[in-house]
Write a protein that holds these residues in place. Structure first.
Motif, mmCIF file in Angstrom:
data_model
loop_
_atom_site.group_PDB
_atom_site.id
_atom_site.type_symbol
_atom_site.label_atom_id
_atom_site.label_comp_id
_atom_site.label_asym_id
_atom_site.label_seq_id
_atom_site.Cartn_x
_atom_site.Cartn_y
_atom_site.Cartn_z
ATOM 1 N N HIS A 294 0.862 -1.137 -0.154
ATOM 2 C CA HIS A 294 0.318 -0.342 0.100
ATOM 3 C C HIS A 294 0.903 1.158 0.085
ATOM 4 O O HIS A 294 0.189 2.260 -0.750
ATOM 5 C CB HIS A 294 -0.987 -0.560 1.383
ATOM 6 N N GLU B 158 -1.206 -5.230 -6.616
ATOM 7 C CA GLU B 158 -2.310 -5.233 -5.284
ATOM 8 C C GLU B 158 -2.834 -6.148 -5.973
ATOM 9 O O GLU B 158 -3.303 -7.340 -4.939
ATOM 10 C CB GLU B 158 -2.535 -3.941 -4.996
ATOM 11 N N LEU C 111 -9.678 -6.006 2.364
ATOM 12 C CA LEU C 111 -8.631 -5.996 0.664
ATOM 13 C C LEU C 111 -9.385 -6.433 -0.256
ATOM 14 O O LEU C 111 -8.991 -5.732 -0.652
ATOM 15 C CB LEU C 111 -7.527 -6.538 1.520
ATOM 16 N N TYR D 131 -7.394 2.851 1.485
ATOM 17 C CA TYR D 131 -5.725 1.411 2.085
ATOM 18 C C TYR D 131 -5.959 1.943 3.370
ATOM 19 O O TYR D 131 -5.846 1.759 4.025
ATOM 20 C CB TYR D 131 -4.821 1.183 1.201
ATOM 21 N N ASN E 44 -9.895 1.457 7.153
ATOM 22 C CA ASN E 44 -8.935 0.310 7.134
ATOM 23 C C ASN E 44 -9.534 0.191 8.747
ATOM 24 O O ASN E 44 -8.960 0.874 9.385
ATOM 25 C CB ASN E 44 -8.021 0.576 6.530
#
Length: 433
Positions: A181, A249, A351, A404, A408
């Motif tokens: 990230h 990713e 995710l 991200y 989160n």
């Protein structure tokens, strides 16, 4: 009296600059200015040769001169001298039958304004008003687009830097997943920085005062364009890095979902090569092609589309792979949800949700507009393409940082713990509030 430069030196050059910068030529204003200056120099040289070769008349007359706008022959006192519109004008084809006039006074001197500037009537050599109005509308639209993407990149840069600080400062957030990230954030941050630096360099360059021929030569020289070319190369590198870190990713998420048991440490080095190394493989050949074949302005124009595809093919390839992984991941997630598996890692689903949100956004507009460049699109389609591209590209970093990092649960939980510890360590400040 035989001064070939004339007394309207400063005014004529500034007038030429405005005419070129706001001409109605569809694409590449800077390219138009460079071409116009080259044609102006050819016009000047032809004028000087003609002035040197023709004999002078007898008696009183206004001396032949080049006033930086038009080439004037010897004039009879008390008459108006007419010459054709200069061929260096970008819109010359529209006004090639027009005339520009100047007056020769009874004393054998060209008529001036305010005692210094030469008087001339070039109304027949100006662009049509309709074209000027259309150009002004297009200019205002482009200014609004610039405001849009400047706000987007500024907001993205602010959130990306904050997200990077959060992921690097909190030790419990340091893991392969967040390292990926962080690299993605860095690529978006560098892209936003390169875009704003390039805009600042262009504004500084085209905003400089031009009062002499040497200023034009300096303005259009390769040395003057060096800074914006470096920013252009960095921007293209960061665009590729965006796509390939996004591919990282997707690959990392796919590896998690299919239950791979390989060591993450071994893969992280490969991720670094893929995210930061792959763009170099394509940017270096593109840079070499631009330098050797299209070394003009800031390397933003695409005259030879083969050079453009050097950096567009890998972008399209990464976008298509992302979409394929998206389809595969979606199939895996649906299968796991149908099976209602117990103990499935919550962070993997979070995710997956973030990545599945971003992959279509990241890939769709690239695939849709991959064959439509600014040079190939016109009218409404061009403005629609420019709007969506600028909007998505500029605000994408902000969306990445929010999904991200700031949205989160793991990050929010860690920040909440740190906040609670800070309040315990500073009870006096908390109680005062």
């Amino acid at each position: 009296m035989r001064d070939v430069l004339g007394s309207g030196y400063r005014r004529s050059l500034v007038h030429l600059a405005w005419m070129c910068l706001f001409s109605s030529v569809p694409h590449g204003g800077a390219k138009v200015l460079e071409k116009t200056f080259e044609e102006w120099m050819r016009y000047r040289d032809e004028c000087l040769r003609r002035m040197a070769s023709e004999p002078y008349p007898a008696g009183l007359f206004c001396n032949r001169t080049f006033d930086m706008y038009a080439c004037w022959p010897d004039g009879s006192p008390g008459t108006a001298v007419n010459v054709s519109c200069p061929f260096y004008l970008p819109w010359f084809e529209k006004v090639k039958h027009g005339l520009v006039s100047c007056r020769c006074g009874a004393d054998g001197q060209w008529v001036t304004v305010n005692g210094s500037q030469p008087w001339r009537d070039y109304s027949q050599c100006e662009e049509e008003m309709e074209s000027t109005v259309e150009e002004e509308g297009a200019r205002r639209l482009m200014v609004s687009f610039k405001v849009l993407y400047t706000v987007g990149y500024s907001l993205s840069l602010l959130t990306l830097v904050s997200a990077l600080l959060i992921l690097t400062v909190f030790r419990k957030l340091r893991c392969t997943r967040n390292y990926i990230h962080a690299n993605l954030f860095a690529s978006f941050g560098l892209r936003a920085t390169s875009v704003m630096v390039k805009d600042a360099l262009l504004e500084k360059r085209w905003g400089m005062e031009v009062v002499q021929v040497a200023d034009w030569e300096a303005l259009l020289s390769h040395e003057a364009a060096l800074g914006c070319r470096v920013a252009q190369v960095l921007m293209q590198y960061c665009i590729l890095a965006n796509h390939y870190w996004f591919l990282v990713e997707a690959v990392y998420l796919y590896k998690l979902l299919i239950g791979a048991v390989f060591s993450e440490k071994n893969y992280y080095r490969l991720y670094l090569y893929l995210g930061w190394g792959t763009p170099v493989v394509f940017v270096v050949p593109w840079m070499a092609a631009k330098y050797l074949k299209e070394n003009v302005e800031c390397w933003a124009l695409n005259e030879n589309m083969a050079y453009w595809w050097i950096i567009r093919i890998p972008i399209l390839l990464a976008s298509l792979i992302n979409l394929l992984i998206f389809m595969r991941i979606l199939k895996v997630i649906l299968a796991k949800l149908r099976a209602n598996q117990k103990g499935y890692a919550d962070y993997k689903l979070r995710l997956a949700k973030a990545t599945l949100t971003l992959i279509p956004l990241f890939g769709i507009h690239e695939v849709v507009f991959i064959f439509a460049t600014d040079e190939q699109t016109t009218g409404i389609l061009r403005y629609v393409k420019v709007f969506f591209t600028l909007f998505l590209n500029s605000f994408q970093g902000f969306l990445v940082a929010v999904l991200y990092c700031f949205a989160n649960k793991e990050v929010k939980s860690e920040m909440k713990k740190k906040w609670q510890l800070w309040k315990l360590d500073h009870p006096a400040l908390c109680c005062a509030q």
